[in-house]
Design a protein around this motif. Structure first.
Motif, mmCIF file in Angstrom:
data_model
loop_
_atom_site.group_PDB
_atom_site.id
_atom_site.type_symbol
_atom_site.label_atom_id
_atom_site.label_comp_id
_atom_site.label_asym_id
_atom_site.label_seq_id
_atom_site.Cartn_x
_atom_site.Cartn_y
_atom_site.Cartn_z
ATOM 1 N N ARG A 3 -58.275 -7.215 -9.043
ATOM 2 C CA ARG A 3 -56.666 -7.393 -8.358
ATOM 3 C C ARG A 3 -56.492 -6.022 -7.718
ATOM 4 O O ARG A 3 -55.390 -5.168 -8.197
ATOM 5 C CB ARG A 3 -55.007 -7.299 -9.596
ATOM 6 N N ILE A 48 -41.801 -1.235 -11.768
ATOM 7 C CA ILE A 48 -42.452 -1.387 -13.405
ATOM 8 C C ILE A 48 -41.657 -1.276 -14.689
ATOM 9 O O ILE A 48 -42.121 -1.609 -15.354
ATOM 10 C CB ILE A 48 -42.067 0.145 -12.494
ATOM 11 N N ALA A 49 -40.264 -1.344 -13.652
ATOM 12 C CA ALA A 49 -39.347 -2.110 -15.260
ATOM 13 C C ALA A 49 -39.562 -2.902 -15.685
ATOM 14 O O ALA A 49 -38.992 -3.142 -16.796
ATOM 15 C CB ALA A 49 -38.126 -1.247 -14.541
ATOM 16 N N VAL A 50 -39.964 -4.231 -14.688
ATOM 17 C CA VAL A 50 -40.196 -5.691 -15.697
ATOM 18 C C VAL A 50 -41.951 -5.277 -15.499
ATOM 19 O O VAL A 50 -41.937 -6.708 -15.396
ATOM 20 C CB VAL A 50 -39.199 -6.115 -14.620
ATOM 21 N N GLY A 51 -42.627 -4.692 -15.250
ATOM 22 C CA GLY A 51 -44.092 -4.686 -15.832
ATOM 23 C C GLY A 51 -44.784 -5.068 -14.991
ATOM 24 O O GLY A 51 -45.347 -5.847 -14.863
ATOM 25 N N ALA A 52 -44.003 -5.138 -13.676
ATOM 26 C CA ALA A 52 -44.688 -6.045 -11.812
ATOM 27 C C ALA A 52 -45.879 -5.110 -11.964
ATOM 28 O O ALA A 52 -46.086 -4.249 -12.147
ATOM 29 C CB ALA A 52 -43.911 -6.018 -10.991
ATOM 30 N N ASP A 53 -47.347 -5.970 -11.646
ATOM 31 C CA ASP A 53 -48.171 -5.293 -10.561
ATOM 32 C C ASP A 53 -47.784 -5.258 -9.615
ATOM 33 O O ASP A 53 -47.331 -5.679 -8.944
ATOM 34 C CB ASP A 53 -49.163 -6.777 -10.548
ATOM 35 N N LYS A 78 -40.097 -8.227 -0.976
ATOM 36 C CA LYS A 78 -38.039 -7.664 -1.535
ATOM 37 C C LYS A 78 -37.967 -6.321 -0.296
ATOM 38 O O LYS A 78 -36.847 -6.139 0.158
ATOM 39 C CB LYS A 78 -38.359 -7.217 -2.972
ATOM 40 N N PRO A 97 -39.514 -11.580 -13.489
ATOM 41 C CA PRO A 97 -38.656 -10.226 -13.169
ATOM 42 C C PRO A 97 -37.178 -10.745 -14.211
ATOM 43 O O PRO A 97 -36.483 -9.273 -14.863
ATOM 44 C CB PRO A 97 -38.451 -9.726 -11.712
ATOM 45 N N LEU A 127 -37.409 -10.654 -17.708
ATOM 46 C CA LEU A 127 -37.871 -9.025 -18.271
ATOM 47 C C LEU A 127 -37.291 -7.867 -18.082
ATOM 48 O O LEU A 127 -36.882 -7.532 -18.937
ATOM 49 C CB LEU A 127 -39.453 -9.265 -17.421
ATOM 50 N N ARG A 180 -36.555 -6.669 -21.528
ATOM 51 C CA ARG A 180 -36.435 -5.185 -21.487
ATOM 52 C C ARG A 180 -35.183 -3.990 -22.131
ATOM 53 O O ARG A 180 -35.610 -2.874 -22.509
ATOM 54 C CB ARG A 180 -36.569 -3.627 -20.019
ATOM 55 N N PRO A 222 -34.976 4.192 -22.158
ATOM 56 C CA PRO A 222 -35.120 2.572 -21.443
ATOM 57 C C PRO A 222 -35.314 2.743 -19.897
ATOM 58 O O PRO A 222 -35.909 3.061 -18.680
ATOM 59 C CB PRO A 222 -33.590 2.289 -20.644
ATOM 60 N N ARG A 252 -42.997 2.521 -19.942
ATOM 61 C CA ARG A 252 -44.114 1.643 -20.771
ATOM 62 C C ARG A 252 -43.342 2.136 -21.841
ATOM 63 O O ARG A 252 -43.473 2.879 -23.435
ATOM 64 C CB ARG A 252 -44.979 1.965 -21.421
ATOM 65 N N GLU A 264 -49.062 -10.211 -18.980
ATOM 66 C CA GLU A 264 -48.938 -8.889 -18.597
ATOM 67 C C GLU A 264 -48.237 -8.160 -17.823
ATOM 68 O O GLU A 264 -48.312 -7.553 -19.129
ATOM 69 C CB GLU A 264 -49.617 -9.676 -16.897
ATOM 70 N N PRO A 265 -47.012 -8.144 -17.652
ATOM 71 C CA PRO A 265 -45.725 -7.384 -17.830
ATOM 72 C C PRO A 265 -45.224 -6.671 -18.866
ATOM 73 O O PRO A 265 -45.335 -5.201 -18.787
ATOM 74 C CB PRO A 265 -45.050 -8.787 -16.863
ATOM 75 N N ARG A 302 -47.737 -4.498 -19.055
ATOM 76 C CA ARG A 302 -48.134 -2.967 -18.502
ATOM 77 C C ARG A 302 -46.867 -2.290 -19.579
ATOM 78 O O ARG A 302 -46.553 -0.600 -18.869
ATOM 79 C CB ARG A 302 -47.391 -3.320 -16.840
ATOM 80 N N MET A 303 -46.226 -2.479 -19.167
ATOM 81 C CA MET A 303 -44.331 -1.946 -20.075
ATOM 82 C C MET A 303 -44.433 -1.564 -21.179
ATOM 83 O O MET A 303 -43.942 -1.335 -22.045
ATOM 84 C CB MET A 303 -43.608 -3.148 -19.978
#
Lengths: 479, 314
Positions: free
Chosen positions: A204, A400-405, A414, B102, B105, B109, B120, B124, B143-144, B147-148
């Motif tokens: 990935r 990043i706020a929603v943990g996206a790749d 977007k 999103p 999430l 979050r 916030p 992470r 997975e997200p 990552r958080m």
């Protein structure tokens, strides 16, 4: 077991915060690099920015300035040796001919990322008026900042000042970035769905191979490598565009007085622009057919200065009558300051229009000239690039706020949806201007002049055009 | 709030008397049998209490379960097993979930950051939180979350899903730490596993016994921990959008993905969570904007909604 080790390594990365002062080159900082985690001896990054020019560095600065993105690990791939060195732009050097007209929108972006303070320490020239007219003498438009209740219409800054300011800005953060002083030779992006049999630990990530034999992995590759983008080519993104069969002569000239206005006159062969650059200097961008450009580049300096004055004032046709409709004062037509001396070499650039059909594919995104090369009219090119960098950094932060790749196509699309229509609009407008002036026919000239008069005397229209051109407003007119 | 719930319980009780003509059951039983649903139901047997519809495993009177017993519905399991390989295809059958992700999430979050007092602005924020994703599918939520910064456990009753999820997570070092197990919430309850946060998104509508399922989720949550559940409302609009539009007209979802009658209304969800000693703190709806093609959070809970709730101290 392997997984546990990997987890530990990652944990160390996040706990480990090196206050890297100054940009570190990849070789110098191999010790630091090991901490970033590696697979099979290859380095892994969140983002690889290919091209450390103005737009690429602006993206890096934008990422370093936001709380959500400042912990990202970023690799910058550029063979330009200036990136690894201490920034050194002297203020008493003669102005470089390569300049940009920075719009108020780009200025506020620079302020947000903390780079504008470094620009202010160097030579720059704000201007609060702009005069556009044409050789037929039928019409003219004079814009002032007060038309839109602003203090300035823009600021002319040498490209090297913009670039070094972004570098200084980046050096004064503890952002994790590594410079690879090399060129990209190969890029491999695996398909998104996992397939058995491939090296799953890196599937990935995009794999980048460099001309010096190093290779690295990144979740997201940003192509900021200019009009001839190698990233765009390797990602097989097609472009649409054409050459204008026009060249631009670019140089610095000197006046006897300081210039505070941006001037642009449309001539039969193309526009000539005179932009203030500070201290009695101005920058010339003169568009013409390639044959003329070669001649003017090689003629004597005195003859060239004469030709410039001729093109800006006393040649080609009559000057517009400023008070034909009873207007005077601020809005009357003025004579541009006389050029007395050539202050730099004359550089010639071919002009072309090029637009990438896609800005984003899986794990790869294009910004700046890599995505769109426009006609240099009105100095919009680099501003569109700064707009791209700003939009992309925000979308990365949202991801990043929603943990996206970060390389996820849905995220990158977007960015494309936000920038592509706006860039196409600006490209089309500039192209339209170019086309309008490539015809020299009596009735057409009158129509063109009428358009100028309309802009000059209808103030909502004028306000609208200024806000659009200065980047305060995303769409022209009623969009 | 409490009085509203009381009224609601009364309402369910009285109306169920009319419909199912059973007068002596407790409210919890009535919810399990869903008197409002329009599907054929077994007439409850008065001697064995609480035999829910669709449930094929036997429950003894005291509620003790057989080993693989769960609130799961085997027909639903087979349905998901058939399309498991397409989990990570953003244009495949799970495209709606990818688009919605999103938005879900961002709700998770903001509510978790507030509840657990996390920063916030951190990339992470969930560092130090143990989160379980119940019905994780291919791992598109797990997975997200990893990552958080969360320590994530993903469980799914479909073995194929877990295999896909593991394979996909291994390709990124940050997500390879996710623990995926093919198991059920009930089984983990037996193993006495506890989590700071229990998340079950778009799962409860595929479960045969929502009340039992919620009890299991509650048992997995530590006291003062959080439980997040999202599902589809049982409203006229949800029938029009989630079934007619999404499955038949737009064909976003395979036909038969959802049974309208198995949907829960927000009031029913609040009620059954309450019985599992979980109090709902906040609810939000998801609305789809067909022009932008994106989902947004809203106050409109008439179709898709998510509930953030906290577990009461024991």
């Amino acid at each position: 077991m392997n997984r546990i080790v990997a987890r530990r390594v990652i944990a160390t990365i996040h706990a480990f915060k090196v206050p890297t002062r100054g940009l570190t080159s990849a070789q110098q900082n191999s010790e630091n690099k090991e901490k970033l985690g590696s697979v099979n001896g290859n380095d892994q990054y969140d983002i690889a920015i290919v091209g450390g020019g103005m737009v690429g560095m602006a993206l890096a600065c934008a990422l370093s300035s936001s709380p959500l993105t400042k912990k990202l690990s970023v690799a910058i791939i550029d063979s330009n040796p200036a990136l690894g060195k201490e920034v050194n732009v002297k203020n008493d050097d003669l102005p470089d001919p390569r300049v940009s007209t920075v719009t108020p929108a780009s200025i506020s972006f620079f302020k947000d990322i903390g780079a504008w303070q470094y620009v202010m320490q160097h030579r720059h020239a704000y201007f609060d008026a702009m005069q556009v007219w044409d050789y037929t003498g039928l019409g003219y438009t004079r814009y002032t900042a007060s038309d839109v209740d602003a203090d300035i219409l823009g600021c002319v800054v040498e490209n090297k000042v913009l670039h070094s300011s972004l570098l200084s800005c980046l050096q004064n953060t503890d952002f994790q970035k590594i410079i690879y002083p090399s060129r990209l030779t190969k890029m491999v992006v695996q398909p998104n769905t996992p397939t058995k049999g491939i090296d799953s630990s890196c599937s990935r990530m995009a794999k980048l191979e460099l001309s010096d034999g190093q290779s690295l992995f990144a979740k997201l590759v940003v192509g900021a490598d200019g009009g001839k983008s190698h990233v765009r080519e390797l990602a097989r993104i097609k472009t649409t565009g054409w050459n204008y069969s026009q060249n631009a002569i670019v140089c610095t000239v000197k006046h006897t007085v300081e210039n505070h206005c941006a001037w642009q006159r449309f001539l039969p062969s193309g526009p000539i622009a005179l932009l203030p650059i500070g201290d009695e200097f101005s920058n010339i961008v003169w568009t013409m057919i390639p044959k003329e450009a070669t001649e003017r580049k090689s003629m004597s300096e005195d003859d060239f200065v004469k030709a410039v004055n001729h093109a800006l004032h006393d040649g080609y046709g009559p000057n517009p009558q400023s008070n034909s409709l009873g207007y005077s004062g601020d809005y009357s037509w003025e004579v541009p300051p006389k050029v007395v001396e050539l202050a730099s070499e004359r550089m010639v650039f071919p002009l072309s229009l090029k637009h990438a059909n896609e800005y984003a594919v899986n794990r790869v995104v294009l910004i700046g000239d890599a995505a769109h090369t426009v006609h240099p009219l009105a100095g919009q090119g680099v501003n569109l690039g700064f707009g791209d960098a700003c939009a992309l950094s925000k979308i990365i932060a949202d991801g990043i706020a929603v943990g996206a790749d970060l390389g996820e196509l849905s995220l990158l699309k977007k960015y494309e949806a936000e920038r592509k229509p706006a860039n196409i609009m600006m490209t089309a407008i500039l192209d339209g201007f170019q086309k309008a002036y490539s015809v020299d026919l009596g009735p057409f000239n009158v129509l063109r002049a009428a358009a100028f008069q309309a802009v000059q005397y209808i103030s909502p229209l004028k306000r609208n055009i200024i806000s659009y051109a200065t980047g305060q407003q995303k769409w022209p007119l009623f969009f | 709030m409490a009085s509203k719930l009381l009224k609601l319980t009364k309402f369910i009780n009285t109306s169920s008397k009319k419909i199912s003509k059973v007068s002596i059951f407790s409210a919890s039983h009535i919810i399990q049998t869903r008197p409002f649903s329009d599907t054929p139901q077994k007439v409850p047997n008065t001697t064995t209490s609480s035999v829910p519809p669709f449930h094929e495993k036997n429950y003894s009177l005291d509620g003790a379960k057989k080993p693989i017993s769960s609130s799961l519905n085997p027909v639903e399991l087979a349905k998901f097993s058939a399309i498991a390989e397409t989990w990570w295809d953003p244009q495949g059958p799970f495209k709606p979930l990818h688009i919605m992700n999103p938005t879900r999430l961002s709700f998770i979050r903001s509510t978790l950051c507030r509840h657990f007092r996390k920063n916030p602005h951190s990339a992470r924020p969930f560092e130090g939180l143990k989160i379980i994703d119940v019905g994780c599918g291919g791992g598109i939520l797990s997975e997200p979350l990893a990552r958080m910064g969360a320590t994530v456990t993903g469980i799914d009753a479909v073995d194929k899903n877990i295999k896909i999820a593991r394979l996909h997570a291994e390709s990124d070092p940050v997500t390879s730490s996710i623990e995926y197990c093919c198991t059920t919430a009930e089984k983990l309850v037996e193993e006495q596993r506890k989590f700071d946060v229990v998340i079950a998104l778009e799962v409860i509508e595929h479960v045969a016994e929502p009340a039992e399922f919620c009890k299991s989720l509650a048992s997995l949550t530590v006291p003062h921990g959080a439980t997040l559940i999202s599902t589809i409302n049982r409203s006229m609009r949800s029938y029009a959008t989630a079934i007619v539009a999404a499955e038949y007209l737009l064909q976003w979802l395979p036909k038969g993905t959802h049974q309208w009658s198995s949907f829960l209304t927000p009031e029913e969800l609040v009620l059954i969570l309450n019985r599992a000693s979980i109090s709902v703190q906040e609810m939000a709806g998801f609305v789809y904007n067909p022009l932008t093609g994106r989902w947004a959070l809203s106050d409109d809970i008439s179709v898709n909604f998510i509930a953030f709730s906290t577990k009461n101290s024991e």
